[in-house]
Design a protein around this motif. Sequence first.
Motif, PDB file in Angstrom:
ATOM      1  N   UNK A   1      61.620  38.873  45.160  1.00 19.86           N
ATOM      2  CA  UNK A   1      61.141  39.400  43.879  1.00 19.86           C
ATOM      3  C   UNK A   1      61.443  38.417  42.761  1.00 19.86           C
ATOM      4  N   UNK A   2      62.639  37.838  42.772  1.00 21.38           N
ATOM      5  CA  UNK A   2      62.999  36.847  41.757  1.00 21.38           C
ATOM      6  C   UNK A   2      62.057  35.643  41.814  1.00 21.38           C
ATOM      7  N   UNK A   3      61.772  35.176  43.019  1.00 20.00           N
ATOM      8  CA  UNK A   3      60.878  34.025  43.159  1.00 20.00           C
ATOM      9  C   UNK A   3      59.447  34.377  42.754  1.00 20.00           C
ATOM     10  N   UNK A   4      59.012  35.583  43.075  1.00 17.90           N
ATOM     11  CA  UNK A   4      57.665  35.997  42.680  1.00 17.90           C
ATOM     12  C   UNK A   4      57.539  36.066  41.164  1.00 17.90           C
ATOM     13  N   UNK A   5      58.572  36.562  40.501  1.00 20.25           N
ATOM     14  CA  UNK A   5      58.565  36.588  39.035  1.00 20.25           C
ATOM     15  C   UNK A   5      58.502  35.164  38.482  1.00 20.25           C
ATOM     16  N   UNK A   6      59.248  34.267  39.094  1.00 22.88           N
ATOM     17  CA  UNK A   6      59.198  32.871  38.668  1.00 22.88           C
ATOM     18  C   UNK A   6      57.818  32.270  38.841  1.00 22.88           C
ATOM     19  N   UNK A   7      57.127  32.678  39.903  1.00 25.72           N
ATOM     20  CA  UNK A   7      55.800  32.129  40.180  1.00 25.72           C
ATOM     21  C   UNK A   7      54.768  32.537  39.141  1.00 25.72           C
ATOM     22  N   UNK A   8      55.001  33.636  38.417  1.00 31.29           N
ATOM     23  CA  UNK A   8      54.058  34.064  37.375  1.00 31.29           C
ATOM     24  C   UNK A   8      54.605  33.762  35.984  1.00 31.29           C
ATOM     25  N   UNK A   9      55.552  32.827  35.920  1.00 29.85           N
ATOM     26  CA  UNK A   9      56.036  32.374  34.623  1.00 29.85           C
ATOM     27  C   UNK A   9      57.211  33.141  34.064  1.00 29.85           C
ATOM     28  N   UNK A  10      57.890  33.943  34.912  1.00 27.38           N
ATOM     29  CA  UNK A  10      59.012  34.756  34.443  1.00 27.38           C
ATOM     30  C   UNK A  10      60.297  34.377  35.167  1.00 27.38           C
ATOM     31  N   UNK A  11      60.546  33.069  35.284  1.00 26.10           N
ATOM     32  CA  UNK A  11      61.781  32.586  35.910  1.00 26.10           C
ATOM     33  C   UNK A  11      62.971  32.912  35.013  1.00 26.10           C
ATOM     34  N   UNK A  12      64.140  33.143  35.603  1.00 24.05           N
ATOM     35  CA  UNK A  12      65.293  33.549  34.799  1.00 24.05           C
ATOM     36  C   UNK A  12      66.012  32.377  34.144  1.00 24.05           C
ATOM     37  N   UNK A  13      66.593  32.666  32.985  1.00 23.90           N
ATOM     38  CA  UNK A  13      67.529  31.741  32.367  1.00 23.90           C
ATOM     39  C   UNK A  13      68.954  32.154  32.641  1.00 23.90           C
ATOM     40  N   UNK A  14      69.122  33.414  33.085  1.00 23.40           N
ATOM     41  CA  UNK A  14      70.404  33.967  33.497  1.00 23.40           C
ATOM     42  C   UNK A  14      70.142  34.986  34.594  1.00 23.40           C
ATOM     43  N   UNK A  15      71.199  35.309  35.331  1.00 21.94           N
ATOM     44  CA  UNK A  15      71.106  36.361  36.337  1.00 21.94           C
ATOM     45  C   UNK A  15      72.335  37.245  36.229  1.00 21.94           C
ATOM     46  N   UNK A  16      72.169  38.493  36.632  1.00 20.66           N
ATOM     47  CA  UNK A  16      73.276  39.442  36.700  1.00 20.66           C
ATOM     48  C   UNK A  16      73.288  40.023  38.100  1.00 20.66           C
ATOM     49  N   UNK A  17      74.404  39.885  38.791  1.00 17.65           N
ATOM     50  CA  UNK A  17      74.521  40.411  40.141  1.00 17.65           C
ATOM     51  C   UNK A  17      75.523  41.544  40.204  1.00 17.65           C
ATOM     52  N   UNK A  18      75.156  42.608  40.900  1.00 22.45           N
ATOM     53  CA  UNK A  18      76.030  43.757  41.077  1.00 22.45           C
ATOM     54  C   UNK A  18      76.385  43.877  42.550  1.00 22.45           C
ATOM     55  N   UNK A  19      77.653  43.637  42.872  1.00 18.97           N
ATOM     56  CA  UNK A  19      78.153  43.815  44.231  1.00 18.97           C
ATOM     57  C   UNK A  19      77.355  42.955  45.211  1.00 18.97           C
ATOM     58  N   UNK A  20      76.725  43.585  46.222  1.00 23.21           N
ATOM     59  CA  UNK A  20      75.939  42.839  47.203  1.00 23.21           C
ATOM     60  C   UNK A  20      74.885  41.970  46.530  1.00 23.21           C
TER      61      UNK A  20
END
Length: 329
Positions: free
Chosen positions: A85-104
């Motif tokens: 999902x993250x890569x698909x968002x990047x492919x349409x121009x919505x790549x992250x500048x930050x990420x937030x991870x919860x547990x797993x």
Amino acid sequence: MSIVHLFPGQGDFSLSALLRAARTHRPVRDALAGVLRQADGVAAEFGIRPLGPWLLGSSPPSGRELAAAAPGTPQLALFCSSLAVSRALGAVGLAPGRALGVSFGEIAALTAAGVFDVAGGARIACLLARSLARCDGSMLLLQTGEEQTLVLMRAACARGLALACVNDPGETVVSGASPAVAALERLARRRGVTATRLRLPFLSHHPSLTDEAHCFAASIRRVPAAPARFPVHSAVLGRAYGKEDDVHRGLADCLVRPARVPEVLRQVWTSPVTLLLEAGTGQALTRSARSTLPAAAAMAHAPLADPGFPWRHPGHLRLRAASPAEVPR
């Protein structure tokens, strides 16, 4: 505009939403196929059926069938799904500048940031699944805040309960031995608090798992880690990983330390034009963001849970504001 990808834990995984998005949206299908190709070599090491042909074939599994497959299968599928999902968002121009991870979700968040390659992240996900198989217990979702949850835990008179997660100001998770969790569940319902047992056959975020955390940290040491391409905020660490932090130890700490989502949500919400996109199959973190940061409600989206999310070129992208019914009061 600042873009943050939110990577959820194991309590909010919808296989049907993933498969529907893969059938409907080319960016999701392409990203998922690419991630699964790289992860399936690791799957074989752990006796897991190749997920690419299974999930993207003509007869994909149900959620029940996935859960009943070889140990580690659901965790590997969740890792691949979030990363895709993250890569698909990047492919349409919505790549992250930050990420937030919860547990797993930290595993996929760190992989998305380039700390681990896909095979390394997949291996960590499978090794964590092995560790969790030894963590007998249960986890209970409570629709109340941290203070009231602690009151309930004391009143339950059940030994060994631990606050596992604070999802937002009105939602928490408690972990412990199954009899203790059952006692808390009964008390919560008597007092009018909605209580839902998570469909996870193990406990996590519990101080009794020190030995398991130590063994897990040792087992993933051989997975090389590179510098992150962008900041990755950990709900367990309570901040972004820094250059001097031991990410392997950080992942192991998720077994024993609580996750506090509101604190890191406030850190990544850097301006009113910060876009929060859930890199998962559900919308738990989107709801947490809208509840924790009411001003951010219109800028928090769960693409796979929203059939109307526009998977198009960013030049045509018009993210809708949250409807009044979706914004917490």
